[in-house]
Design an enzyme around this catalytic site. Structure first.
Site, short mmCIF file in Angstrom:
data_model
loop_
_atom_site.label_atom_id
_atom_site.label_comp_id
_atom_site.label_asym_id
_atom_site.label_seq_id
_atom_site.Cartn_x
_atom_site.Cartn_y
_atom_site.Cartn_z
CG ASP A 38 -1.55 -1.17 1.63
OD1 ASP A 38 -1.59 -2.08 0.80
OD2 ASP A 38 -2.06 -1.25 2.76
CD GLN A 54 2.30 -1.08 5.27
OE1 GLN A 54 2.04 -2.14 5.80
NE2 GLN A 54 2.77 -0.04 5.95
CB SER A 101 -1.70 0.94 5.68
OG SER A 101 -1.02 0.23 4.69
NE ARG A 163 -5.48 -4.77 8.13
CZ ARG A 163 -6.02 -5.93 8.49
NH1 ARG A 163 -5.99 -6.32 9.75
NH2 ARG A 163 -6.61 -6.70 7.59
CD GLU A 215 -6.95 -5.26 4.22
OE1 GLU A 215 -6.37 -5.96 5.07
OE2 GLU A 215 -6.65 -5.31 3.02
C1 FRU Z 1 -3.83 -3.68 2.78
C2 FRU Z 1 -3.18 -4.16 4.07
C3 FRU Z 1 -3.52 -3.23 5.22
C4 FRU Z 1 -2.36 -3.40 6.16
C5 FRU Z 1 -1.21 -3.58 5.21
C6 FRU Z 1 -0.12 -4.48 5.73
O1 FRU Z 1 -3.18 -4.08 1.63
O2 FRU Z 1 -3.59 -5.48 4.35
O3 FRU Z 1 -4.78 -3.46 5.79
O4 FRU Z 1 -2.19 -2.28 6.98
O5 FRU Z 1 -1.75 -4.12 4.02
O6 FRU Z 1 1.00 -4.45 4.91
#
Ligand code: FRU
Length: 476
Positions: A38, A54, A101, A163, A215
């Site tokens: 992300d 990420q 994220s 999250r 998410e």
């Molecule tokens: C979305 C996700 C988020 C999380 C991140 C972890 O792609 O699953 O919910 O924060 O990736 O890398």
């Protein structure tokens, strides 16, 4: 605060080798090495665009999360910066966790990041809590001593699916929107604060069935309409949704007037937006997907190289009659170098495509079908066909998607399409609408591409352009 420079040292030491070993797309952001998912904390700060993401530098697969960081003046050419957040604290210590994220907000001269920290309890169950960090120069970040800022969900429970905070300001409060899963149901929770440090639960803004987890929510306002975007987990085929409506700041409820999909493809996930100093809003998404998506089939040849994962092309977005309208960024359209043009009477023979390539196509709707075939010299073919009001994509070799993907077009007398074809991806936009389809088409990275057209009767015009990189690199 522990400083951890190991990850950064590793990136510096190994980037040159990673880049020598693999080709990268030219219009799409990729990590210097390792794994990317992300976009995080997209923000315009002190005159430059900042992209956090990420990042797992050590392997080309997901691992304990860091926040990678890059800056740009045009959203197309990025400069890699040192890692912004490394998982150094107890509350983000799980190898299956780290710094997940989140979002960025500028207050005065200070840049704040909010993210989800992920650790494990004594039984090995993940704990997700909301944390913050700040910077006064946009390069070096300091985690709050007060972290974690929100450690329980609205039921007062530690939660392993809690999250991806999005933070904004409205009048005299800050708001933090976060995804949660409770009894197998995905929800959004809204918190409020006066000082960015002390947060109190405010509301559950949205009702409705959006799968078991929501998410990466984003929330922004265009022309007094509020727009909520998120990526639901468990709604087949619906990977990024947008809702247009109004958030009532008295009740904390979001009234929805339109719900649409941001992309009909499978490689557009967890998008975020930013607003620049010209009042323009841009959206960038992770241009891949997760294994649980039915159509996902891996990362192709980039995995054997030294990087995996890219960002989508930035989309400039506006709003018309409650629909989000996508526009190619002008920093891209200003650099187009026309390579071939055809009108309805021209025969279109097989044509070699520049890399990267932008195809602008006008077809008369309802006249006949039209089929574009993009062949790679490693033997793979991607087919885009328009039949009636539907555009379908099918990849015919290599690592492709399991089923054909379909994009319902907005009915217009002339359908105007823009295709952006980069090293491993294709993004299709219906101009002036919210319709888009993004897909990765992995193949041999040095493969050249040619275009043939099976049926030309519906075509009013076709223009193939490359990019004037010399001009682009010379500017800015
Ligand atoms: C979305 C996700 C988020 C999380 C991140 C972890 O792609 O699953 O919910 O924060 O990736 O890398």
């Amino acid at each position: 605060m522990k400083a951890n420079k190991d990850a950064e040292r590793y990136v510096r030491k190994n980037t040159a080798m990673a880049q020598a070993l693999s080709d990268s797309p030219r219009l799409h952001f990729t990590p210097p090495l390792g794994w990317l998912n992300d976009p995080n904390g997209l923000v315009f700060y002190r005159g430059r665009y900042h992209l956090f993401y990420q990042f797992y530098p050590y392997e080309t697969s997901w691992g304990q999360m860091h926040w990678g960081h890059a800056v740009s003046d045009d959203l197309l050419r990025w400069e890699h910066l040192p890692i912004a957040l490394t998982p150094t604290e107890v509350y983000e210590a799980s190898p299956k966790g780290g710094c997940f994220s989140g979002t960025a907000i500028v207050e005065g001269d200070r840049l704040y990041l909010f993210y989800t920290a992920v650790s494990e309890d004594s039984e090995g169950s993940l704990q997700q809590v909301q944390c913050g960090a700040w910077s006064d120069d946009g390069y070096e970040f300091h985690k709050f001593a007060e972290n974690p800022l929100i450690s329980c969900d609205n039921l007062g429970q530690a939660n392993q699916h809690f999250r991806d905070p999005k933070v904004w300001q409205h009048e005299d409060h800050y708001y933090l929107l976060v995804g949660v899963s409770q009894q197998e149901q995905g929800k959004l929770l809204l918190y409020r604060s006066k000082d960015l440090l002390n947060w109190a639960f405010f509301s559950e803004p949205l009702s409705g069935d959006y799968g078991w987890m929501l998410e990466c929510p984003d929330f922004f306002t265009i022309e007094e309409r509020d727009i909520l975007t998120f990526s639901p987990v468990g709604l087949p085929g619906q990977y990024t949704l947008y809702l247009v409506g109004k958030l009532d700041y008295q009740t904390g409820k979001f009234a929805v007037s339109y719900e649409g999909r941001l992309d009909a493809g499978v490689d557009f996930y967890a998008p975020q937006t930013l607003l620049n100093d010209q009042g323009e809003r841009y959206m960038i998404a992770w241009q891949n997907g997760w294994e649980w998506m039915a159509e996902w089939r891996g990362f192709g040849s980039t995995k054997e190289n030294r990087w995996v994962g890219s960002m989508s092309l930035p989309r400039k977005i506006s709003l018309a009659e409650d629909r989000l309208i996508n526009h190619l960024p002008e920093t891209l359209t200003n650099q187009l170098q026309v390579y071939q043009t055809y009108s309805s009477s021209d025969a279109i023979e097989e044509v070699a495509l520049p890399d990267p390539c932008i195809i602008q196509l006008r077809v008369t709707s309802g006249v006949a079908s039209c089929e574009l075939q993009i062949h790679r010299d490693d033997g793979a073919t991607d087919v885009l066909a328009i039949t009636g009001n539907t555009l379908s994509y099918q990849g015919l070799a290599g690592i492709q998607r399991r089923r054909p993907l379909a994009l319902e077009l907005v009915q217009q007398p002339t359908i105007r399409l823009q295709l952006v074809i980069d090293l491993f991806s294709m993004e299709v936009f219906q101009e002036g609408t919210d319709r888009a389809l993004s897909v990765n088409c992995f193949g041999d990275e040095r493969s050249r591409k040619t275009l043939t057209i099976a049926d030309t009767t519906a075509i009013e015009s076709l223009r193939i352009s490359g990019i004037d990189f010399e001009k682009m690199m010379g500017e800015g």
